[in-house]
Design an enzyme around this catalytic site. Structure first.
Site, mmCIF file in Angstrom:
data_model
loop_
_atom_site.group_PDB
_atom_site.id
_atom_site.type_symbol
_atom_site.label_atom_id
_atom_site.label_comp_id
_atom_site.label_asym_id
_atom_site.label_seq_id
_atom_site.Cartn_x
_atom_site.Cartn_y
_atom_site.Cartn_z
ATOM 1 N N THR A 11 -7.402 11.377 3.657
ATOM 2 C CA THR A 11 -6.120 11.133 4.296
ATOM 3 C C THR A 11 -5.289 12.411 4.192
ATOM 4 O O THR A 11 -5.645 13.336 3.448
ATOM 5 C CB THR A 11 -5.359 9.982 3.614
ATOM 6 O OG1 THR A 11 -4.917 10.422 2.312
ATOM 7 C CG2 THR A 11 -6.235 8.745 3.463
ATOM 8 N N TYR A 41 2.809 10.788 -10.973
ATOM 9 C CA TYR A 41 2.002 9.902 -10.131
ATOM 10 C C TYR A 41 1.132 8.988 -10.983
ATOM 11 O O TYR A 41 1.054 7.772 -10.747
ATOM 12 C CB TYR A 41 1.137 10.758 -9.209
ATOM 13 C CG TYR A 41 0.253 9.974 -8.267
ATOM 14 C CD1 TYR A 41 0.779 9.370 -7.133
ATOM 15 C CD2 TYR A 41 -1.123 9.876 -8.494
ATOM 16 C CE1 TYR A 41 -0.048 8.670 -6.253
ATOM 17 C CE2 TYR A 41 -1.951 9.172 -7.617
ATOM 18 C CZ TYR A 41 -1.395 8.575 -6.503
ATOM 19 O OH TYR A 41 -2.206 7.873 -5.634
ATOM 20 N N ASN A 54 0.803 -1.218 0.000
ATOM 21 C CA ASN A 54 0.000 0.000 0.000
ATOM 22 C C ASN A 54 0.840 1.275 0.000
ATOM 23 O O ASN A 54 0.366 2.325 -0.427
ATOM 24 C CB ASN A 54 -0.913 -0.024 1.233
ATOM 25 C CG ASN A 54 -1.579 1.294 1.485
ATOM 26 O OD1 ASN A 54 -2.443 1.729 0.737
ATOM 27 N ND2 ASN A 54 -1.170 1.965 2.558
ATOM 28 N N LYS A 88 1.406 4.808 -11.022
ATOM 29 C CA LYS A 88 0.251 4.057 -10.541
ATOM 30 C C LYS A 88 -0.343 3.188 -11.642
ATOM 31 O O LYS A 88 -0.769 2.050 -11.394
ATOM 32 C CB LYS A 88 -0.797 5.009 -9.964
ATOM 33 C CG LYS A 88 -0.408 5.615 -8.627
ATOM 34 C CD LYS A 88 -0.172 4.539 -7.564
ATOM 35 C CE LYS A 88 0.078 5.109 -6.196
ATOM 36 N NZ LYS A 88 0.335 4.070 -5.170
#
Length: 249
Positions: free
Chosen positions: A192, A157, A90, A161
């Site tokens: 988050t 990113y 994760n 991913k």
């Protein structure tokens, strides 16, 4: 009995957010958990919560971009709990938030290390340990960014991913017949620290058909599905837990 009774799970990036929620949930479902993060005080707090609810936990502090971190995670799993059944890879980072042409080589290399290299290093150690047990489940946290949509200033990113799907498919081709299931989990926006301030969270909420972002535990429950026996015929795929984000693009 819980869904993960008598199972052993590694969870990286377990000190906050999705990883923390998954650590608490997997433990509550019966798994012994080996947790990794770079911040010891935060990881110790998660471990204390798990012990308080009667769970079994060990911690390993270290950078997921380093091979020795993954070797130690396997060693602790075997020494403390007898083996490994589940790995929730994760940990990750956003990397530089800027247009592609402005990204420096060190910034790119760091983004690759934390997201792609870490996943490969983890799987390389986890798969042999799982084969000893007759199989297991590997889960990789990907993202809707780079798979269903590109976002401004997030090219690095999105690239790393999206690349995780190639890894998931490769592992499936190599090891599914031996009982190894590899899948990617693709969250949408999640509440988050990585999500930014309230203005950024509200902007992200607008991208989703449900017009909100997720609580970390909602994503942890999706990871639990992939980790447990109810997904026994799910391999080599992407599970969107994105509040309908991909559906409305």
């Amino acid at each position: 009995m819980g869904m993960l009774e008598n199972k052993v799970a590694i969870i990286t990036g377990a000190s906050s957010g999705i990883g923390r929620a998954a650590a608490l949930l997997f433990s509550a479902e019966g798994a012994a958990v080996v947790l990794n993060a770079r911040r010891q005080p935060a990881l110790d707090e998660v471990a204390a919560c798990i012990r308080a609810q009667g769970g079994y936990v060990r911690t390993v502090i270290g950078d997921v971009g380093a091979p020795e971190t993954h070797k130690e995670l396997i060693e602790v799993s075997v020494r403390a709990f007898g083996g490994l059944d589940i790995a929730f890879n994760n940990a990750g980072s956003l990397g530089p938030i800027k247009p592609l042409a402005e990204i420096t080589l060190p910034e790119w290399q760091e983004t690759v290390s934390t997201n792609i290299t870490a996943a490969v290093l983890g799987a390389r150690e986890q798969i042999p340990a799982m084969l000893i047990r007759g199989g297991g489940s590997l889960i990789f946290t990907s993202s809707f960014v780079g798979t269903s949509v590109g976002l401004p200033d997030m090219a690095a990113y999105g690239t790393v991913k999206a690349a995780l799907m190639g890894l998931v498919k490769g592992i499936t081709a190599d090891y599914a017949a031996q009982g190894i299931r590899a899948n990617a989990l693709l969250p949408g926006g999640v509440d988050t620290p990585m999500a930014g301030d309230e203005v950024q969270k509200q902007w992200a909420a607008g991208l989703h058909a449900m017009k909100r972002i997720a609580d970390p535990m909602e994503i942890a429950r999706a990871a639990l599905f992939l980790a447990g026996p109810v997904s026994s015929f799910v391999a080599g795929t992407a599970l969107f837990a994105d509040g309908g984000n991909a559906a409305v693009k």
